[in-house]
Design a protein around this motif. Structure first.
Motif, PDB file in Angstrom:
ATOM      1  N   TRP A  99      30.398  41.608  38.772  1.00  0.00           N
ATOM      2  CA  TRP A  99      30.706  40.549  39.731  1.00  0.00           C
ATOM      3  C   TRP A  99      30.409  39.165  39.173  1.00  0.00           C
ATOM      4  O   TRP A  99      31.163  38.218  39.421  1.00  0.00           O
ATOM      5  N   ASP A 101      30.520  38.342  35.986  1.00  0.00           N
ATOM      6  CA  ASP A 101      31.567  38.098  34.989  1.00  0.00           C
ATOM      7  C   ASP A 101      32.896  37.763  35.656  1.00  0.00           C
ATOM      8  O   ASP A 101      33.627  36.873  35.216  1.00  0.00           O
ATOM      9  N   THR A 102      33.208  38.477  36.714  1.00  0.00           N
ATOM     10  CA  THR A 102      34.475  38.256  37.422  1.00  0.00           C
ATOM     11  C   THR A 102      34.501  36.893  38.099  1.00  0.00           C
ATOM     12  O   THR A 102      35.504  36.167  38.023  1.00  0.00           O
ATOM     13  N   HIS A 157      38.980  46.475  31.352  1.00  0.00           N
ATOM     14  CA  HIS A 157      39.491  46.110  32.679  1.00  0.00           C
ATOM     15  C   HIS A 157      40.384  44.867  32.741  1.00  0.00           C
ATOM     16  O   HIS A 157      40.174  43.983  33.563  1.00  0.00           O
ATOM     17  N   TYR A 159      40.681  42.079  31.330  1.00  0.00           N
ATOM     18  CA  TYR A 159      39.860  40.875  31.460  1.00  0.00           C
ATOM     19  C   TYR A 159      40.662  39.611  31.160  1.00  0.00           C
ATOM     20  O   TYR A 159      40.793  38.720  32.002  1.00  0.00           O
ATOM     21  N   SER A 163      42.507  36.530  33.658  1.00  0.00           N
ATOM     22  CA  SER A 163      42.353  35.088  33.473  1.00  0.00           C
ATOM     23  C   SER A 163      43.710  34.419  33.294  1.00  0.00           C
ATOM     24  O   SER A 163      43.980  33.364  33.882  1.00  0.00           O
ATOM     25  N   VAL A 191      40.018  37.502  40.703  1.00  0.00           N
ATOM     26  CA  VAL A 191      39.083  38.451  41.309  1.00  0.00           C
ATOM     27  C   VAL A 191      39.798  39.715  41.753  1.00  0.00           C
ATOM     28  O   VAL A 191      39.328  40.840  41.499  1.00  0.00           O
ATOM     29  N   ARG A 194      40.828  41.853  38.738  1.00  0.00           N
ATOM     30  CA  ARG A 194      39.653  42.488  38.129  1.00  0.00           C
ATOM     31  C   ARG A 194      39.133  43.641  38.981  1.00  0.00           C
ATOM     32  O   ARG A 194      38.766  44.698  38.460  1.00  0.00           O
TER      33      ARG A 194
END
Length: 209
Positions: A99, A101-102, A157, A159, A163, A191, A194
């Motif tokens: 969370w 990181d997200t 995931h 990542y 972004s 969010v 992710r």
């Protein structure tokens, strides 16, 4: 709008500093290593962004607010009480890291778009998206390299793609809605992507030997 940008950057700094500090704890680093990892994660993407945009010295060195906040957050995570809560429960550790990181990724992906738009004379769509994505993932890449890990953006995931999607949505909406709503939409997209990627175990195809 300035207040909104400040709050957004504070949230992103706290989140990424926490994620960096947690990786440092997991690597059994001392307090200096944990703080440096938190600082690099929180400010690294912004430093890379500023250098690309020609904003020198980077804002992280001109305004110590975010660096101090990142170091303080990292030091708090190094405290014995926080370490006891986090490091003895792997599921709790993994969930909080995800969370933080997200949240940091979502915030800085759109903060990069905002700064590129405000500091470039005639920003192209490509520039806005590129700067947004670099700002989002840059700190995490530095963190993983310092921790001697394969950068998270290459293995976990969706990542970097999250972004990128958030930056594209934010930049695409910028001329049509209020900038605050464009940023909120971009953050939400990061969010959601992710969370869905983690829940359904989405990953990009990997090279196999």
């Amino acid at each position: 709008m300035d207040t909104f940008i400040f709050i957004v950057n504070i949230i992103g700094t706290l989140a990424f500093a926490a994620s960096g500090a947690m990786i440092g704890l997991n690597k059994n680093m001392d307090i200096f290593g944990v703080c440096i990892l938190g600082l690099a994660t929180a400010t690294g993407g912004g430093v890379i962004r500023d250098l690309i945009l020609g904003l020198t010295p980077p804002m992280a060195f001109r305004d110590p607010t975010y660096a101090v906040l990142a170091l303080t957050t990292s030091a708090v995570f190094f405290s014995r009480r926080v370490r006891r809560v986090l490091m003895h429960n792997q599921r709790r550790y993994d969930r909080l890291l995800f969370w933080m990181d997200t949240l940091g990724l979502g915030v800085f992906s759109v903060a990069g778009v905002e700064l590129a738009f405000s500091r470039s004379g005639h920003p192209t769509f490509f520039l806005l998206v590129f700067i947004g994505t670099i700002t989002g993932v840059g700190g995490g890449v530095l963190r993983d390299l310092l921790a001697q890990e394969v950068p998270y953006i290459f293995v976990k995931h969706i990542y970097a793609c999250a972004s990128l999607a958030g930056a594209v949505l934010c930049a695409g909406l910028w001329s049509y809605v209020d900038s605050m709503y464009a940023m909120l939409a971009g953050m939400t997209a990061v969010v959601v992507i992710r969370v869905l990627a983690a829940h359904f175990h989405w990953n990009l195809p990997r090279a196999k030997r």
